[in-house]
Enzyme design. Structure first.
Site, PDB file in Angstrom:
ATOM      1  CE1 TYR A  37      -2.721  -3.026   0.505  1.00 15.66           C
ATOM      2  CE2 TYR A  37      -3.553  -2.339   2.741  1.00 15.66           C
ATOM      3  CZ  TYR A  37      -3.715  -3.294   1.580  1.00 15.66           C
ATOM      4  OH  TYR A  37      -4.609  -4.644   1.719  1.00 15.66           O
ATOM      5  CG  HIS A  95      -0.385  -8.859   0.238  1.00 15.62           C
ATOM      6  ND1 HIS A  95      -0.489  -7.057   0.525  1.00 15.62           N
ATOM      7  CD2 HIS A  95      -2.429  -8.248  -0.550  1.00 15.62           C
ATOM      8  CE1 HIS A  95      -1.225  -6.563   0.277  1.00 15.62           C
ATOM      9  NE2 HIS A  95      -2.203  -7.016  -0.455  1.00 15.62           N
TER      10      HIS A  95
HETATM   11  N1  LIG Z   1      -5.522  -9.283   2.059  1.00 17.63           N
HETATM   12  C1  LIG Z   1      -5.416  -8.288   0.360  1.00 17.63           C
HETATM   13  O1  LIG Z   1      -5.038  -9.323  -0.693  1.00 17.63           O
HETATM   14  C2  LIG Z   1      -6.922  -7.902   0.621  1.00 17.63           C
HETATM   15  C3  LIG Z   1      -6.959  -6.918  -1.127  1.00 17.63           C
HETATM   16  C4  LIG Z   1      -7.452  -6.359  -1.157  1.00 17.63           C
HETATM   17  C5  LIG Z   1      -8.463  -4.711   0.421  1.00 17.63           C
HETATM   18  N2  LIG Z   1      -7.783  -5.665   1.077  1.00 17.63           N
HETATM   19  C6  LIG Z   1      -7.614  -4.722   2.420  1.00 17.63           C
HETATM   20  O2  LIG Z   1      -8.955  -5.161   3.483  1.00 17.63           O
HETATM   21  C7  LIG Z   1      -8.901  -3.381   3.269  1.00 17.63           C
HETATM   22  C8  LIG Z   1     -10.633  -2.698   2.798  1.00 17.63           C
HETATM   23  O3  LIG Z   1     -11.141  -3.271   1.714  1.00 17.63           O
HETATM   24  P1  LIG Z   1     -10.815  -1.823   0.527  1.00 17.63           P
HETATM   25  O4  LIG Z   1     -10.306  -0.769   0.752  1.00 17.63           O
HETATM   26  O5  LIG Z   1     -10.024  -2.549  -0.742  1.00 17.63           O
HETATM   27  O6  LIG Z   1     -12.579  -1.646   0.189  1.00 17.63           O
HETATM   28  P2  LIG Z   1     -14.518  -1.615   1.481  1.00 17.63           P
HETATM   29  O7  LIG Z   1     -13.459  -1.584   2.878  1.00 17.63           O
HETATM   30  O8  LIG Z   1     -14.424  -2.351   0.732  1.00 17.63           O
HETATM   31  O9  LIG Z   1     -14.344  -0.671   0.474  1.00 17.63           O
HETATM   32  C9  LIG Z   1     -13.640   0.679   0.693  1.00 17.63           C
HETATM   33  C10 LIG Z   1     -14.661   2.021  -0.066  1.00 17.63           C
HETATM   34  O10 LIG Z   1     -16.102   2.395   0.294  1.00 17.63           O
HETATM   35  C11 LIG Z   1     -15.780   3.935   0.144  1.00 17.63           C
HETATM   36  N3  LIG Z   1     -16.655   3.824   2.367  1.00 17.63           N
HETATM   37  C12 LIG Z   1     -16.553   3.453   3.609  1.00 17.63           C
HETATM   38  N4  LIG Z   1     -17.300   3.471   4.387  1.00 17.63           N
HETATM   39  C13 LIG Z   1     -18.566   3.584   3.699  1.00 17.63           C
HETATM   40  C14 LIG Z   1     -19.520   4.178   4.185  1.00 17.63           C
HETATM   41  N5  LIG Z   1     -20.292   3.944   5.371  1.00 17.63           N
HETATM   42  N6  LIG Z   1     -20.298   4.603   3.134  1.00 17.63           N
HETATM   43  C15 LIG Z   1     -20.011   5.183   1.909  1.00 17.63           C
HETATM   44  N7  LIG Z   1     -18.582   4.558   1.280  1.00 17.63           N
HETATM   45  C16 LIG Z   1     -18.470   4.077   2.002  1.00 17.63           C
HETATM   46  C17 LIG Z   1     -14.712   4.052   1.023  1.00 17.63           C
HETATM   47  O11 LIG Z   1     -14.655   5.559   0.758  1.00 17.63           O
HETATM   48  P3  LIG Z   1     -13.861   7.180   2.006  1.00 17.63           P
HETATM   49  O12 LIG Z   1     -12.730   6.606   1.804  1.00 17.63           O
HETATM   50  O13 LIG Z   1     -14.117   7.597   0.839  1.00 17.63           O
HETATM   51  O14 LIG Z   1     -14.959   6.755   3.281  1.00 17.63           O
HETATM   52  C18 LIG Z   1     -13.716   3.746   0.298  1.00 17.63           C
HETATM   53  O15 LIG Z   1     -13.803   4.135  -0.847  1.00 17.63           O
HETATM   54  C19 LIG Z   1      -8.230  -2.275   2.291  1.00 17.63           C
HETATM   55  O16 LIG Z   1      -8.459  -1.888   2.676  1.00 17.63           O
HETATM   56  C20 LIG Z   1      -6.957  -2.778   2.969  1.00 17.63           C
HETATM   57  O17 LIG Z   1      -6.768  -2.817   4.807  1.00 17.63           O
HETATM   58  C21 LIG Z   1      -6.685  -6.291   0.913  1.00 17.63           C
END
Ligand SMILES: NC(=O)c1ccc[n+]([C@@H]2O[C@H](COP(=O)([O-])OP(=O)(O)OC[C@H]3O[C@@H](n4cnc5c(N)ncnc54)[C@H](OP(=O)(O)O)[C@@H]3O)[C@@H](O)[C@H]2O)c1
Length: 259
Positions: A37, A95
């Protein structure tokens, strides 16, 4: 390990620093980042700036795909710790299941665990066959398997498999990055509980007993996503939501195809 945490993908510089600091102030105690990240330094600064002692915070980071392998993983962990300004990592994850590197990377994680540099080790994106393969070389059961997991991608067999093995499933992208927020059945079910679609999706994971790490860098949405402790989804509604499964991978990435 707290079940609800802050995901830090797609946060840069000051945004990451402020989001982590604000999340800790709001009550979050699990912070999920990764070398990939590119924000471990800012995440570490956010942690240092907060009033919460390091011992009260659970920090997860991950070995980058390009660092996988035995010696490279050992070195990558040191770099991550330095950037995070910490002398231990609570949970260190592989990862991605990289072909040809899985065994050596895992053995390096076991060494880091035995030396106390990391307090728990786990994997990400491991489907059943990867877990079976791991049985052949691992001496330690992964503490966590972090995978894409939502009502629209309800991986029941993987969840059962992880439970049988004593692995905690942790769901990434639990909000599907907003891609299903306009689904009428999600809106209706959230309305029934007086909650937002995001809150219902987070609660769905928690009510399955899994860990979940929604990302937000907006103070209002960080608060909203944490305000899920005052309700539970009934068993009937939970089962109905499980039935929303459509094998939808928001990321488009199927780790199984990386065998
Ligand atoms: N291990 C892996 O391969 C892997 C892959 C992907 C992700 N991850 C981890 O999982 C975490 C979460 O996944 P993600 O970040 O991909 O997606 P997510 O948590 O499903 O969604 C994040 C998105 O939703 C928005 N959001 C957050 N809360 C909200 C709400 N209450 N209402 C409306 N929109 C909202 C955020 O925007 P704002 O910031 O503007 O609120 C952002 O654009 C990552 O940050 C990472 O730490 C791990």
């Amino acid at each position: 390990m707290p079940l609800l945490g802050l995901g830090c993908w797609d946060m840069n510089g000051d945004e990451a620093r402020k989001a982590v600091e604000f999340a800790l102030e709001t009550g979050y105690r699990l912070i999920d980042t990764a070398s990939m990240y590119g924000n471990e330094e800012e995440v570490g600064e956010g942690i240092s700036l907060s009033a919460i002692p390091r011992s009260g915070i659970f920090v997860t980071t991950k070995v980058n795909n390009s660092d996988q392998g035995y010696d490279t993983t050992l070195r990558a962990c040191e770099v991550s710790m330095r950037k995070l300004k910490t002398d231990y990592i609570d949970l260190y994850l592989v990862h991605w299941p990289i072909r040809g590197q899985r065994r050596d990377t895992w053995l390096a994680l076991e060494r880091l665990l035995s030396e106390g540099a990391v307090r728990a080790i786990g994997v990400c994106n491991y489907t059943g066959p990867f877990l079976e393969e791991l049985d052949g070389y691992a001496s330690v059961v992964p503490a966590v398997n972090q995978v894409e997991f939502t009502p629209y991608l309800f991986l029941k067999n993987l969840l059962d498999d992880c439970r049988r093995r004593g692995i905690l499933l942790q769901s990434w992208a639990p909000l599907l990055r907003g891609q299903r927020f306009s689904d009428p059945k999600l809106i209706a079910m959230a309305g029934k509980y007086g909650k937002t679609p995001a809150q219902l999706l987070i609660r769905w994971g928690l009510d399955h007993g899994i860990s979940t790490i929604p990302k937000s860098s907006s103070p209002a949405r960080l608060r909203e996503n944490f305000d899920v402790m005052d309700f539970r989804i009934s068993a009937e509604d939970l089962a109905a939501m499980d039935g929303w499964n459509e094998d939808f991978r928001m990321s488009g990435l199927d780790p199984g195809s990386y065998w």
